[in-house]
Design a protein around this motif. Structure first.
Motif, PDB file in Angstrom:
ATOM      1  N   LEU A   1      -4.053   6.980  -7.056  1.00 55.79           N
ATOM      2  CA  LEU A   1      -5.516   7.096  -7.042  1.00 55.79           C
ATOM      3  C   LEU A   1      -6.171   5.738  -6.822  1.00 55.79           C
ATOM      4  N   ILE A   2      -5.709   4.743  -7.536  1.00 55.69           N
ATOM      5  CA  ILE A   2      -6.263   3.384  -7.387  1.00 55.69           C
ATOM      6  C   ILE A   2      -5.995   2.853  -5.983  1.00 55.69           C
ATOM      7  N   THR A   3      -4.784   3.103  -5.474  1.00 56.70           N
ATOM      8  CA  THR A   3      -4.456   2.673  -4.111  1.00 56.70           C
ATOM      9  C   THR A   3      -5.391   3.313  -3.096  1.00 56.70           C
ATOM     10  N   GLY A   4      -5.632   4.611  -3.240  1.00 57.44           N
ATOM     11  CA  GLY A   4      -6.513   5.309  -2.322  1.00 57.44           C
ATOM     12  C   GLY A   4      -7.942   4.808  -2.369  1.00 57.44           C
ATOM     13  N   ILE A   5      -8.376   4.379  -3.549  1.00 54.79           N
ATOM     14  CA  ILE A   5      -9.747   3.882  -3.702  1.00 54.79           C
ATOM     15  C   ILE A   5      -9.923   2.515  -3.066  1.00 54.79           C
ATOM     16  N   VAL A   6      -8.934   1.630  -3.227  1.00 52.60           N
ATOM     17  CA  VAL A   6      -9.093   0.243  -2.775  1.00 52.60           C
ATOM     18  C   VAL A   6      -8.721   0.031  -1.313  1.00 52.60           C
ATOM     19  N   MET A   7      -7.927   0.930  -0.724  1.00 48.86           N
ATOM     20  CA  MET A   7      -7.486   0.714   0.653  1.00 48.86           C
ATOM     21  C   MET A   7      -8.582   1.082   1.648  1.00 48.86           C
ATOM     22  N   LYS A   8      -8.473   0.555   2.855  1.00 47.78           N
ATOM     23  CA  LYS A   8      -9.397   0.895   3.922  1.00 47.78           C
ATOM     24  C   LYS A   8      -8.975   2.210   4.570  1.00 47.78           C
TER      25      LYS A   8
ATOM     26  N   LEU B   1       0.829  -1.205   0.000  1.00 48.41           N
ATOM     27  CA  LEU B   1       0.000   0.000   0.000  1.00 48.41           C
ATOM     28  C   LEU B   1       0.866   1.259   0.000  1.00 48.41           C
ATOM     29  N   VAL B   2       1.930   1.253   0.781  1.00 51.24           N
ATOM     30  CA  VAL B   2       2.800   2.421   0.849  1.00 51.24           C
ATOM     31  C   VAL B   2       3.417   2.725  -0.515  1.00 51.24           C
ATOM     32  N   ILE B   3       3.893   1.719  -1.205  1.00 49.33           N
ATOM     33  CA  ILE B   3       4.499   1.923  -2.523  1.00 49.33           C
ATOM     34  C   ILE B   3       3.491   2.571  -3.474  1.00 49.33           C
ATOM     35  N   GLY B   4       2.248   2.128  -3.409  1.00 47.58           N
ATOM     36  CA  GLY B   4       1.215   2.738  -4.234  1.00 47.58           C
ATOM     37  C   GLY B   4       0.899   4.162  -3.803  1.00 47.58           C
TER      38      GLY B   4
ATOM     39  N   ILE C   1      -8.551  13.017   1.194  1.00 49.71           N
ATOM     40  CA  ILE C   1      -7.486  13.987   0.909  1.00 49.71           C
ATOM     41  C   ILE C   1      -6.471  13.388  -0.060  1.00 49.71           C
ATOM     42  N   LEU C   2      -6.110  12.141   0.155  1.00 54.00           N
ATOM     43  CA  LEU C   2      -5.165  11.474  -0.742  1.00 54.00           C
ATOM     44  C   LEU C   2      -5.706  11.427  -2.164  1.00 54.00           C
ATOM     45  N   ILE C   3      -6.945  11.038  -2.321  1.00 51.94           N
ATOM     46  CA  ILE C   3      -7.568  10.939  -3.643  1.00 51.94           C
ATOM     47  C   ILE C   3      -7.655  12.309  -4.320  1.00 51.94           C
ATOM     48  N   ALA C   4      -8.013  13.337  -3.548  1.00 47.72           N
ATOM     49  CA  ALA C   4      -8.091  14.681  -4.112  1.00 47.72           C
ATOM     50  C   ALA C   4      -6.727  15.166  -4.580  1.00 47.72           C
ATOM     51  N   GLY C   5      -5.697  14.908  -3.773  1.00 47.79           N
ATOM     52  CA  GLY C   5      -4.364  15.382  -4.116  1.00 47.79           C
ATOM     53  C   GLY C   5      -3.806  14.758  -5.381  1.00 47.79           C
ATOM     54  N   CYS C   6      -3.947  13.438  -5.524  1.00 49.09           N
ATOM     55  CA  CYS C   6      -3.392  12.807  -6.724  1.00 49.09           C
ATOM     56  C   CYS C   6      -4.237  13.151  -7.960  1.00 49.09           C
TER      57      CYS C   6
END
Length: 440
Positions: A415-422, A243-246, A307-312
């Motif tokens: 973006l994909i990482t932010g969507i799929v992670m909890k 997850l961190v790498i993504g 916030i992560l999703i908005a930023g990327c």
């Protein structure tokens, strides 16, 4: 962190000051090299008949530092998880400060020949070792001291230091870049590196006054520190590593495309030299110093993922406009480009990235997990970016569009990482960070 070990307000103020100032001084060193690799190191250490080739070789040494960072993250992550956060932070500061100052003393190719770039690479490796754990340590220190409902804000503090360090290094480098070119290439560029002597003195004084984090002291008291944090990280928390790498892909790529490569692009492709680029970076980084804590505090209310999703998303959408503004050659529009890319898009991600990475790992593996997994991502998405970007532009006959696509691709990974992670911290959450697993 137990109730009886809640830190006092004065202790929190010391942690905030140490995180910001220490990180500022540390990243002054690191981004100073990034700027120099774009503007100076090519002609001084890699003189060729083709300026573009000299720039590529200079960026290759920049990437070498990233190759050393995972090693540093293992070494200092192990120290931080086994012996405490503070000794690791002091050690990274000393190593990076000394190596940076010595870079300013290495004679150029005209004096030492091939030995000059070899010494430069060796010092860059040492610099990378220190940088491999610095931000992780400073972020974890602040996050482990923070009240749970303000951990997003406290977790962003060290990142403020990365931007204030950028402002400082860019401003000082821009000042010396105003010198006549011959004097600047001869000795002027060395002065900002030599100023790192003050980094060592001030930084050690600040960090030696810190007490160990209550959370780590509690892990020691209950004998829950790990003797093999790296092994435990891969054994119990390997999903967090992925997850961190993504998570870091977008911010790393956008940062080093906008902040490092674009300076070289302006010089080699547009003929824009002098202080224009470094001044624009300094202005954007100054704005980012305020965006980062704002996003960190906002994440305490709405959660980290939004916030992560908005930023990327912002960083991806701005990839083409960034170079369109740069290509105008207008000073004001170049500053606007840097503000959009470095001052708004990337710091929106970084405002939550630090605390997010801290929350993904348990106490016993947190320093190692944060630093090692982040630096694994840095090899692919940070150190390689200026070199890849320069190669793409060269292959496209000086056109910048391949770099924009490259940035968009990396942002899509985040973006994909932010969507799929909890979501690790639901809005308004006051839960503690994950503690040491019993089987550790």
């Amino acid at each position: 962190m137990t109730q009886k070990e809640q830190p006092t307000k004065s202790a929190l103020r010391r942690v905030v000051a140490a995180s910001i100032i220490g990180s500022t001084l540390e990243w002054y060193d690191f981004f100073l090299y990034a700027t120099a690799s774009a503007l100076v190191l090519g002609p001084v250490f890699f003189p060729t008949t083709d300026p573009a080739m000299g720039t590529l070789l200079s960026f290759a040494t920049f990437g070498v530092g990233f190759a050393a960072r995972p090693i540093g993250s293992v070494i200092f992550g192990n120290i931080g998880d086994r012996y405490g956060r503070r000794p690791a932070l002091v050690a990274t500061l000393i190593l990076m400060g000394i190596s940076t100052a010595l870079i300013g003393l290495v004679p150029g190719y005209a004096t030492l020949g091939i030995a000059a770039p070899i010494l430069l690479v060796l010092l860059r490796l040492l610099q990378g070792l220190g940088a491999g754990a610095e931000l992780a340590g400073a972020t974890i220190f602040a996050a482990e001291y923070a009240p749970p409902h303000r951990r997003g804000l406290f977790g962003s503090i060290a990142t403020i230091g990365t931007y204030s360090g950028t402002v400082l290094s860019s401003a000082i480098f821009a000042l010396f870049a105003m010198m006549p070119e011959e004097a600047f290439l001869s000795w002027g560029w060395r002065i900002p590196f030599l100023l790192s002597v003050f980094v060592i003195i001030v930084g050690i004084y600040i960090r030696m006054r810190l007490d160990e984090t209550p959370e780590f002291k509690e892990a020691e008291r209950t004998e829950r520190t790990s003797k093999t944090p790296l092994l435990d990280m891969f054994r119990y928390e390997w999903r967090s590593v992925l997850l961190v790498i993504g998570i870091v892909a977008g911010a790393f790529t956008a940062t080093y495309a906008y902040q490092t490569y674009s300076l070289s692009y302006m010089a080699t492709e547009l003929g824009i030299t002098g202080a224009t680029g470094t001044l624009a970076v300094a202005v954007a980084a100054f704005i980012a110093m305020f965006v980062v804590p704002l996003m960190g505090a906002l994440s305490d209310r709405v959660g980290r993922r939004p916030i992560l999703i908005a930023g990327c998303s912002i960083s991806a959408l701005f990839a083409f406009p960034f170079f369109m503004l740069i290509n105008t050659g207008n000073d004001g529009l170049i500053i606007l480009a840097m503000i959009g890319g470095i001052g708004i898009g990337v710091p929106t991600i970084l405002g939550v990235q630090g605390v997010l990475l801290s929350e993904l790992f348990s106490t016993s593996n947190r320093f190692t997990g944060f630093s090692v997994s982040r630096e694994l991502g840095s090899i692919v998405f940070a150190g390689a970016t200026p070199f890849v970007a320069a190669s793409l532009v060269s292959a496209a006959d000086g056109q910048s569009w391949p770099v924009s696509l490259y940035v968009i691709g990396a942002c899509l990974i985040t973006l994909i990482t932010g969507i799929v992670m909890k979501e690790p911290a639901p809005a308004g959450s006051q839960k503690a960070m994950p503690q040491t697993p019993v089987n550790n």
